[in-house]
Design a protein around this motif. Structure first.
Motif, PDB file in Angstrom:
ATOM      1  N   GLY A 199      -2.144  -3.287   3.529  1.00 34.31           N
ATOM      2  CA  GLY A 199      -1.898  -2.288   4.566  1.00 34.31           C
ATOM      3  C   GLY A 199      -2.213  -2.726   5.979  1.00 34.31           C
ATOM      4  O   GLY A 199      -2.534  -1.892   6.829  1.00 34.31           O
ATOM      5  N   GLU A 241     -11.351  -3.661   9.318  1.00 35.74           N
ATOM      6  CA  GLU A 241     -12.087  -3.333   8.096  1.00 35.74           C
ATOM      7  C   GLU A 241     -12.120  -4.513   7.133  1.00 35.74           C
ATOM      8  O   GLU A 241     -13.176  -4.864   6.590  1.00 35.74           O
ATOM      9  N   ARG A 301       2.547  -2.125   9.203  1.00 33.91           N
ATOM     10  CA  ARG A 301       3.408  -1.031   8.764  1.00 33.91           C
ATOM     11  C   ARG A 301       4.851  -1.455   8.994  1.00 33.91           C
ATOM     12  O   ARG A 301       5.261  -1.706  10.128  1.00 33.91           O
ATOM     13  N   LYS A 304      -7.289  -1.347   9.973  1.00 39.28           N
ATOM     14  CA  LYS A 304      -7.313  -1.939   8.648  1.00 39.28           C
ATOM     15  C   LYS A 304      -7.637  -3.436   8.728  1.00 39.28           C
ATOM     16  O   LYS A 304      -8.390  -3.972   7.894  1.00 39.28           O
ATOM     17  N   LYS A 345       7.774   7.981  -1.074  1.00 36.34           N
ATOM     18  CA  LYS A 345       7.578   6.546  -1.251  1.00 36.34           C
ATOM     19  C   LYS A 345       8.556   5.767  -0.365  1.00 36.34           C
ATOM     20  O   LYS A 345       9.736   6.097  -0.278  1.00 36.34           O
ATOM     21  N   ASP A 361      -1.738  -2.402  11.917  1.00 38.17           N
ATOM     22  CA  ASP A 361      -2.849  -1.461  11.721  1.00 38.17           C
ATOM     23  C   ASP A 361      -4.131  -2.201  12.072  1.00 38.17           C
ATOM     24  O   ASP A 361      -4.753  -2.864  11.233  1.00 38.17           O
ATOM     25  N   GLY A 406       0.831  -1.215   0.000  1.00 40.69           N
ATOM     26  CA  GLY A 406       0.000   0.000   0.000  1.00 40.69           C
ATOM     27  C   GLY A 406       0.853   1.248   0.000  1.00 40.69           C
ATOM     28  O   GLY A 406       1.623   1.455  -0.929  1.00 40.69           O
ATOM     29  N   PRO A 407       0.732   2.118   0.965  1.00 38.95           N
ATOM     30  CA  PRO A 407      -0.045   1.908   2.187  1.00 38.95           C
ATOM     31  C   PRO A 407      -1.565   2.087   2.017  1.00 38.95           C
ATOM     32  O   PRO A 407      -2.332   1.680   2.880  1.00 38.95           O
ATOM     33  N   ARG A 408      -2.015   2.678   0.903  1.00 41.68           N
ATOM     34  CA  ARG A 408      -3.452   2.918   0.757  1.00 41.68           C
ATOM     35  C   ARG A 408      -4.103   2.048  -0.306  1.00 41.68           C
ATOM     36  O   ARG A 408      -5.312   1.847  -0.271  1.00 41.68           O
ATOM     37  N   ALA A 409      -3.321   1.554  -1.253  1.00 41.29           N
ATOM     38  CA  ALA A 409      -3.917   0.779  -2.337  1.00 41.29           C
ATOM     39  C   ALA A 409      -3.567  -0.702  -2.230  1.00 41.29           C
ATOM     40  O   ALA A 409      -3.758  -1.455  -3.176  1.00 41.29           O
TER      41      ALA A 409
END
Length: 461
Positions: free
Chosen positions: A306, A399, A309, A396, A323, A393, A300-303
């Protein structure tokens, strides 16, 4: 360059005036200027240990003057302490028996011993490289003995501590996150839940198996060929020399060195080192999975996923600002690839035991020691620079867990596989939750769904 003349059975040759090596080393430098790979220093130190033990045993048996043995031992101690590393420049790509490296050691020890006695380099007086330093030995039993001793030393002093450190760090992570529920994945697709601690516990067990494999391989590596001399018969070695030098090496090094029962096998085959490297390869397989799993979980961290970390140790791109890449995972997986390749070439080399001698010895030990070093350094680096800074995380993970369709598996015992599959397909096609799909199909009401679909009840014992 100022030189002196050194001689061997083929005549004289010029050697750098300040070099401790002699004619045979110089010839090897001249005729085997191949590549940049050098005989590892661990092998050099092991050769020095053997020469020291041989001098002591020969002296005790009355086969070497005590004053010469003392000079040889002193020169060997200096080599073992790393004082003469530059005197061992020979390529891995030399004679397959390691004869030239054995003679490199003999010549350096003899010249340094003679210097200690107040004599000039190159005179072979009072200590002769063959007659005194190599007494009771052949390259054919000395070099493989040094191979074993070097592998044992590096494994005992460096590899096993590094692996235990990595294993214990992973065990701490597993314990810390034993209750952190997340979605599992099989075939790279959503599966039933587990905890992050359970996920990491797998690597603890896998490393335990690898460490056990190494420890099981070591007893056969402790058995050395020394005393077999040229073909395994022990010609020119004093009676009892094989056991005496094994005992002496055990005392010098603190390692459980023994004398190989069959010297013919010890010269012609390298199965103990094949077995040890196979254990190294097994660990490389485990490390490859560890690196790849954490790389995926940290993507990721978003795509990406994630869910973890990884430490941001350095910038990841020369063009994309901010990056950060999973570089420790990349390094660990690269060295795992190298070790797997080393295993292939080492196995082929060890299979080249034609008649009474395997003549691929330098390649075997070079690959083995490289793999041991890579596993050692890679394990330490990954522990220090990745695992110790790893963060979870939790949001995440929650989710992904809540959005997973595979929680429907908990309904199999209640409504059956087919109806549970129907619920999952409907939720996926309509973009709804499992609960909404189950209620719309009329298979469960809200209370029933909440009662039976609870991730914490799907984790096993």
């Amino acid at each position: 360059m100022s030189t002196r003349s050194e001689t061997d059975s083929m005549g004289s040759i010029e050697v750098a005036k300040d070099a401790y090596w002699g004619a045979q080393t110089q010839r090897s430098l001249q005729f085997f200027a191949i590549g940049e790979e050098r005989i590892p220093l661990a092998v050099i130190y092991a050769l020095a240990q053997i020469k020291k033990a041989a001098a002591r045993c020969n002296s005790q048996a009355g086969n070497l003057q005590p004053e010469l043995a003392i000079l040889i031992e002193q020169a060997c101690d200096e080599i073992i302490a790393g004082e003469h590393d530059r005197q061992f420049p020979l390529s891995v790509w030399q004679t397959g028996s390691g004869t030239q490296s054995n003679m490199n050691a003999n010549e350096v020890i003899a010249n340094r011993a003679n210097e200690l006695a107040g004599h000039a380099l190159g005179g072979k007086q009072p200590v002769h490289p063959n007659d005194h330093v190599n007494r009771g030995q052949s390259s054919n039993d000395t070099f493989p003995s040094a191979m074993h001793l070097a592998a044992l030393t590096e494994t005992d002093q460096h590899l096993l501590p590094a692996l235990h450190g990595l294993r214990d760090c992973l065990a701490d992570i597993a314990d810390h996150y034993q209750k952190q529920i997340k979605i599992g994945r099989t075939h790279m697709m959503d599966a039933t839940p587990l905890t992050f601690g359970q996920e990491m516990s797998a690597f603890v067990s896998q490393l335990d198996l690898g460490i056990e494999a190494i420890e099981q391989a070591l007893p056969s590596v402790c058995a050395i060929a020394q005393g077999g001399t040229a073909v395994g018969t022990g010609l020119n070695a004093p009676r009892g020399f094989a056991q005496a030098i094994a005992d002496c090496l055990a005392e010098q090094t603190g390692l459980p060195i023994t004398s190989a029962d069959n010297k013919f096998a010890a010269l012609a085959g390298h199965e103990p080192l094949v077995r040890l490297h196979a254990a190294c390869k097994q660990i490389a397989v485990t490390l490859m999975k560890l690196a790849n799993d954490l790389r995926l979980l940290g993507s990721g961290p978003r795509a990406g996923l994630g869910e973890v970390r990884l430490p941001a140790n350095e910038p990841g791109s020369s063009i994309m600002p901010g990056k950060v890449n999973p570089t420790q995972c990349e390094a660990l997986s690269m060295l795992a690839c190298q070790i797997m390749g080393n295993d292939s070439s080492l196995s082929m080399a060890a299979a080249q035991g034609h008649l009474q001698l395997n003549v691929f010895k330098p390649l075997v030990i070079y690959n083995l020691l490289q793999s041991i070093r890579l596993l050692t350094d890679g394990s330490n680096s990954f522990r220090q620079n990745c695992l110790l800074g790893l963060e979870v995380d939790a949001d995440k993970m929650r989710e992904h867990l809540d959005n997973s369709l595979m929680l429907v598996t908990a309904l199999n015992p209640l409504i059956g596989y087919d109806k549970a599959a129907e619920i999952a397909k409907k939720a996926w096609q309509e973009g709804s939750s499992l609960k909404q799909a189950a209620m719309a199909l009329g298979y469960l009401n809200e209370a029933e769904f909440d009662q039976h679909v609870q991730a914490r009840n799907m984790l096993g014992d």
